[in-house]
Design an enzyme around this catalytic site. Structure first.
Site, PDB file in Angstrom:
ATOM      1  N   GLY A  92      82.101 -21.842 -55.767  1.00  0.00           N
ATOM      2  CA  GLY A  92      80.893 -21.039 -55.798  1.00  0.00           C
ATOM      3  C   GLY A  92      80.840 -20.036 -56.927  1.00  0.00           C
ATOM      4  O   GLY A  92      79.857 -19.289 -57.037  1.00  0.00           O
ATOM      5  N   ASP A  93      81.863 -20.001 -57.779  1.00  0.00           N
ATOM      6  CA  ASP A  93      81.859 -19.046 -58.893  1.00  0.00           C
ATOM      7  C   ASP A  93      82.642 -19.649 -60.049  1.00  0.00           C
ATOM      8  O   ASP A  93      82.807 -20.870 -60.109  1.00  0.00           O
ATOM      9  CB  ASP A  93      82.415 -17.694 -58.450  1.00  0.00           C
ATOM     10  CG  ASP A  93      81.802 -16.517 -59.211  1.00  0.00           C
ATOM     11  OD1 ASP A  93      81.414 -16.708 -60.373  1.00  0.00           O
ATOM     12  OD2 ASP A  93      81.740 -15.410 -58.656  1.00  0.00           O
ATOM     13  N   ASP A  94      83.148 -18.815 -60.967  1.00  0.00           N
ATOM     14  CA  ASP A  94      83.780 -19.328 -62.178  1.00  0.00           C
ATOM     15  C   ASP A  94      84.921 -20.299 -61.863  1.00  0.00           C
ATOM     16  O   ASP A  94      85.748 -20.034 -60.996  1.00  0.00           O
ATOM     17  CB  ASP A  94      84.333 -18.166 -63.005  1.00  0.00           C
ATOM     18  CG  ASP A  94      83.256 -17.166 -63.413  1.00  0.00           C
ATOM     19  OD1 ASP A  94      82.107 -17.594 -63.643  1.00  0.00           O
ATOM     20  OD2 ASP A  94      83.581 -15.965 -63.486  1.00  0.00           O
TER      21      ASP A  94
END
Length: 471
Positions: A254-256
């Site tokens: 859900g992110d980097d």
């Protein structure tokens, strides 16, 4: 897009696709620093966690069994070290800490499952380079698998799984009911000679793999998975660490996918430990809210000598991202990113100088970061909405941003590049880069960097970093 540009795009797309056929996870490493790191360690002593009463039924809590097994294995630290083997089964546990000269090895059907009870993840002090928990003031929850001041640690297996059962933590975060900052799946602090390999990491409460204040770290052949809407579930975050190699990984979170950090505002400046000599090879994945590779936003201790090659990214918000803010101080420099293919990405390249997010009100907004010598080359993108959104800080231009052989099929009808407070160079960029990046890198310029050793070209040689092979 004109006829000649379209033809160039098609030719380069064919060349890229041919090149992709030779790329595959698990291929041989070509990095200068990766080759120096060991990929396996032989241990003369081994025990199984079941010998200490563990039950792999997914229900029995096994925290004490893991802790007792590791305590027992301390006696072998000076005898070549030891291995703790986790056989097939679902092994529910709270947080436990590793020791030096240890291999934690998982069977292919073994799953270490994090408890969904927050009290099973102890509260520990905030990182000194952050001054507080990343999400809330005060302490933070200890990672599921933790280590402090360790040497010679291996976390590996036959693609066994470590599952943080992060959904309960994501709900607490979204509902603003957290009492402390969420835990990672793995966090090793002040440690060296670390190998993390051949495992799947799922559903981390927060960042999945977090080496902080570490040296000589290899993360190899891992899969990291979390739902696309899970908050802040970064994949691998080297933080104030040096000589780190990350290669042959698939990450969908859900992110980097990978985010390089080095401390937060005045605390990171005071602690003063940079992230440097970071090598990244052959990473594939997607991220709904983050970037394929990010630098910052916490970068107050400095980030330099970063080489990343072979990124394959799809269905993501950002491809390459640099994040910082007034008050951060520090620097991001001597970065070389190449051989990157993106498909269905919102922003191919994004630099944000006003990212915000400060630990408290004690930071000095006049302490500005230095961003320079960033080379991005051999980038191919299809179905890209914005080629670049590059925003520095007024009065603090980010300079020597070098683009070479960047070919993007942009769907936005107007302004594919938006730039402010940015200076740099470009060569064979389509769509044509913004005006501040249209300087021509001279043959004798040291502004743009090479892959080999991340050093500027000598004045009597050509600048391969800014050259493109003829078609």
């Amino acid at each position: 897009m004109g006829r000649s540009t379209t033809a160039l795009w098609l030719v380069l797309l064919i060349v890229t696709e041919i090149g992709e056929s030779t790329w595959s996870p698990g291929g041989a490493a070509h990095g200068l620093r990766c080759e120096k790191l060991r990929t396996s360690v032989s241990r003369p002593h081994s025990v199984t966690v079941t010998e200490f009463g563990a039950v792999g039924d997914g229900v029995t809590l096994n925290t004490l069994a893991f802790q007792n097994a590791i305590f027992y294995l301390q006696s072998f630290a000076n005898k070549g070290g030891a291995q703790l083997f986790v056989p097939a089964g679902r092994w529910l546990t709270g947080s436990f800490s590793l020791i030096s000269h240890l291999t934690l090895s998982l069977d292919k059907d073994a799953v270490i499952v994090g408890s969904m009870e927050s009290f099973e993840w102890p509260i520990i002090d905030p990182l000194p380079s952050y001054g507080r928990g990343r999400e809330l003031p005060g302490g933070r929850h200890q990672s599921l698998i933790h280590g402090h001041n360790l040497t010679d640690v291996v976390i590996t297996g036959q693609n066994g799984t470590i599952d943080g059962q992060g959904s309960v933590w994501w709900d607490w975060f979204n509902n603003h009911t957290l009492d402390y900052t969420r835990p990672h799946l793995i966090e090793l602090m002040y440690s060296s000679e670390v190998i993390i390999s051949n495992l799947t990491f799922k559903n981390s409460p927060f960042w999945a793999i977090h080496p902080v204040y570490c040296s000589h770290v290899l993360v190899q052949n891992v899969t990291i998975l979390a739902p696309p809407d899970s908050p802040n579930t970064d994949g691998i975050d080297p933080d104030s660490s040096d000589n780190v190699c990350i290669e042959d990984c698939y990450i969908s979170t859900g992110d980097d996918l990978i985010s390089i950090k080095s401390g937060w505002d005045e605390y990171g400046i005071s602690f003063g430990r940079p992230s440097t000599n970071i090598t990244i090879h052959r990473i594939a994945g997607s991220t709904k809210s983050g970037a394929g590779i990010a630098l910052g936003s916490e970068m107050s201790g400095g980030i330099s000598e970063v080489k990343a090659e072979g990124l394959r990214l799809s269905n993501s918000l950002h491809g390459i991202r640099i994040k910082t803010s007034p008050g951060r101080g520090g620097y991001i420099r001597n970065v070389y990113l190449s051989d990157i293919v993106m498909d269905n990405v919102e922003f191919a390249i994004r630099i944000t100088g006003e990212y915000g997010e400060h630990p408290d009100e004690k930071y000095n907004p006049a302490t500005l970061p230095l961003i320079n010598k960033i080379t991005i080359r051999d980038v191919m993108g299809s179905n890209i909405r914005v080629a670049g959104l590059l925003e520095g800080i007024q009065g603090d231009s980010f300079n020597d941003i070098c683009l070479s052989n960047v070919l993007l099929n942009v769907t936005l009808d107007h302004s594919p590049w938006e730039c402010s407070d940015i200076e740099g160079y470009s060569n064979l960029v389509c769509p044509e880069s913004c005006e501040p990046l249209r300087g021509e890198a001279l043959k004798h310029s040291a502004a743009c960097y090479l892959a080999e050793g991340l050093r500027p070209q000598d004045s009597d040689t050509e600048q391969p970093g800014m050259m493109v092979a003829s078609l």
